[in-house]
Enzyme design. Structure first.
Site, PDB file in Angstrom:
ATOM      1  N   ASP A  78       0.879  -1.170   0.000  1.00  0.00           N
ATOM      2  CA  ASP A  78       0.000   0.000   0.000  1.00  0.00           C
ATOM      3  C   ASP A  78       0.915   1.219   0.000  1.00  0.00           C
ATOM      4  O   ASP A  78       1.490   1.566   1.031  1.00  0.00           O
ATOM      5  CB  ASP A  78      -0.914  -0.004   1.221  1.00  0.00           C
ATOM      6  CG  ASP A  78      -1.831   1.220   1.253  1.00  0.00           C
ATOM      7  OD1 ASP A  78      -1.866   1.961   0.256  1.00  0.00           O
ATOM      8  OD2 ASP A  78      -2.496   1.432   2.288  1.00  0.00           O
ATOM      9  N   LYS A 106       3.066  11.630  -3.473  1.00  0.00           N
ATOM     10  CA  LYS A 106       2.212  10.729  -4.254  1.00  0.00           C
ATOM     11  C   LYS A 106       1.185  11.521  -5.064  1.00  0.00           C
ATOM     12  O   LYS A 106       0.763  11.091  -6.142  1.00  0.00           O
ATOM     13  CB  LYS A 106       1.508   9.751  -3.320  1.00  0.00           C
ATOM     14  CG  LYS A 106       0.503   8.826  -3.991  1.00  0.00           C
ATOM     15  CD  LYS A 106      -0.177   7.923  -2.975  1.00  0.00           C
ATOM     16  CE  LYS A 106      -1.275   7.094  -3.583  1.00  0.00           C
ATOM     17  NZ  LYS A 106      -1.945   6.206  -2.584  1.00  0.00           N
ATOM     18  N   GLU A 162      -7.655   0.668  -4.446  1.00  0.00           N
ATOM     19  CA  GLU A 162      -7.693   0.616  -2.986  1.00  0.00           C
ATOM     20  C   GLU A 162      -9.059   0.206  -2.424  1.00  0.00           C
ATOM     21  O   GLU A 162      -9.126  -0.594  -1.480  1.00  0.00           O
ATOM     22  CB  GLU A 162      -7.224   1.952  -2.406  1.00  0.00           C
ATOM     23  CG  GLU A 162      -5.726   2.168  -2.620  1.00  0.00           C
ATOM     24  CD  GLU A 162      -5.271   3.573  -2.324  1.00  0.00           C
ATOM     25  OE1 GLU A 162      -6.127   4.424  -1.985  1.00  0.00           O
ATOM     26  OE2 GLU A 162      -4.059   3.847  -2.435  1.00  0.00           O
ATOM     27  N   ASP A 220     -13.405   4.992   0.770  1.00  0.00           N
ATOM     28  CA  ASP A 220     -12.007   4.899   1.180  1.00  0.00           C
ATOM     29  C   ASP A 220     -11.443   6.302   1.347  1.00  0.00           C
ATOM     30  O   ASP A 220     -11.122   6.974   0.369  1.00  0.00           O
ATOM     31  CB  ASP A 220     -11.220   4.115   0.136  1.00  0.00           C
ATOM     32  CG  ASP A 220      -9.756   3.923   0.525  1.00  0.00           C
ATOM     33  OD1 ASP A 220      -9.384   4.344   1.638  1.00  0.00           O
ATOM     34  OD2 ASP A 220      -8.998   3.354  -0.279  1.00  0.00           O
TER      35      ASP A 220
END
Length: 295
Positions: free
Chosen positions: A7, A69, A146, A169
């Site tokens: 992850d 990211k 995810e 999420d």
């Protein structure tokens, strides 16, 4: 040879493996399963990754970077020390650390991985993630959304057939919503929406701005050190609100002392400008029937 699952998060990253009949989250050198997604360069031009890098954010903010990211798949770059890095190169450093931790734990080389990505990542962002893995010798067997990974982790694929699921999420940098259907042993994604700039990092940033406005502090006049100190203090206070109704935020800045009381009610009133996920979109998604909610 083991296949690891990664992850690669905006705020923290972790690695796991199917080990002795169960999923095992692999600890890093600090004995923790979460590795902060932070990179720093010291005065000797040595790269520092994870917790040690995060600890340098306040003292060495110009040589430390986090939340990169969010820039995956773009031409953005940042300079740390004398070196310039693209987002995928920074991500590669995190992946290398996770790979090293896994190899140390398992006692064997690792060359394959499954990596989870936000459902709303586009092709450029997904390809950048693959390139980051390839830079450290990892073959990406699959990129898994995810929300889908979350559904499998909760064992939703072991429940009754012909059922729809709504997966929300909310991470450190992104908020994804996916509609999944499990039918005849197959988990199918019917729809995904999301915002790559809505997550815990944004909540912290909004609280920082509210704090500065309340205390009459001009953010532009703050040093990078003071900005990072305020952000770290606010982040800790945000977590405390999970168990407290109010917290007192204090920080010794370079030229003054900051003091601000934050209540849970104040936090809930602060608004973030909505992105692709807005009230109308959520209402349309919620019209679907036969959902099972898992928290």
């Amino acid at each position: 040879m083991a296949l690891i699952g990664i992850d690669l998060g905006t705020t923290n990253s972790l690695v796991g493996v199917w080990y002795e009949g169960a999923v095992k989250l692999i600890p890093n050198a600090h004995g923790e399963v979460l590795t902060p997604s932070v990179i720093s360069i010291d005065e000797r031009e040595i790269v520092i990754v994870g917790k040690a890098a995060k600890d340098r954010l306040i003292k060495y903010p110009d040589n430390t970077v986090a939340a990169f990211k969010r820039r995956m798949g773009t031409q953005a770059s940042c300079t740390l020390g004398k070196q310039k890095f693209r987002p995928e190169e920074l991500s590669a450093l995190i992946l290398k650390q996770l790979k090293d931790d896994a190899e140390s734990f398992l006692g064997e080389p690792i060359s394959e991985a499954v990596i989870s990505v936000p459902a709303y990542f586009n092709d450029m962002q997904r390809n950048a993630t693959k390139r980051a893995a390839e830079l450290v010798g990892l073959k990406v067997e699959r990129l898994i959304n995810e929300p889908t990974a979350a559904a499998i982790a909760y064992g939703l694929h072991d429940r009754a057939d012909d059922c729809h699921y709504l997966i929300l999420d909310l991470g450190g940098g992104t908020f994804d919503v996916s509609v999944l259907e499990f039918f005849e042993g197959v988990m199918e994604v019917h729809a995904s929406a999301g915002d790559n700039f809505l997550g815990g990092e944004d909540f912290t940033d909004v609280l920082c701005k509210a704090c500065l406005e309340s205390c009459g502090i001009n953010e532009k006049k703050l040093s990078n050190r003071d900005r990072e100190l305020i952000k770290k203090t606010i982040e800790l206070a945000k977590k405390e609100l999970g168990s407290k109704s109010e917290v007192l935020i204090t920080a010794n800045l370079s030229k003054s002392k900051l003091e601000w009381k934050l209540t849970k009610s104040d936090f809930e009133k602060i608004k973030i400008i909505n992105g692709p996920i807005n009230e109308s979109n959520l209402k349309n998604i919620m019209k679907l029937e036969n959902f099972i909610f898992v928290n």
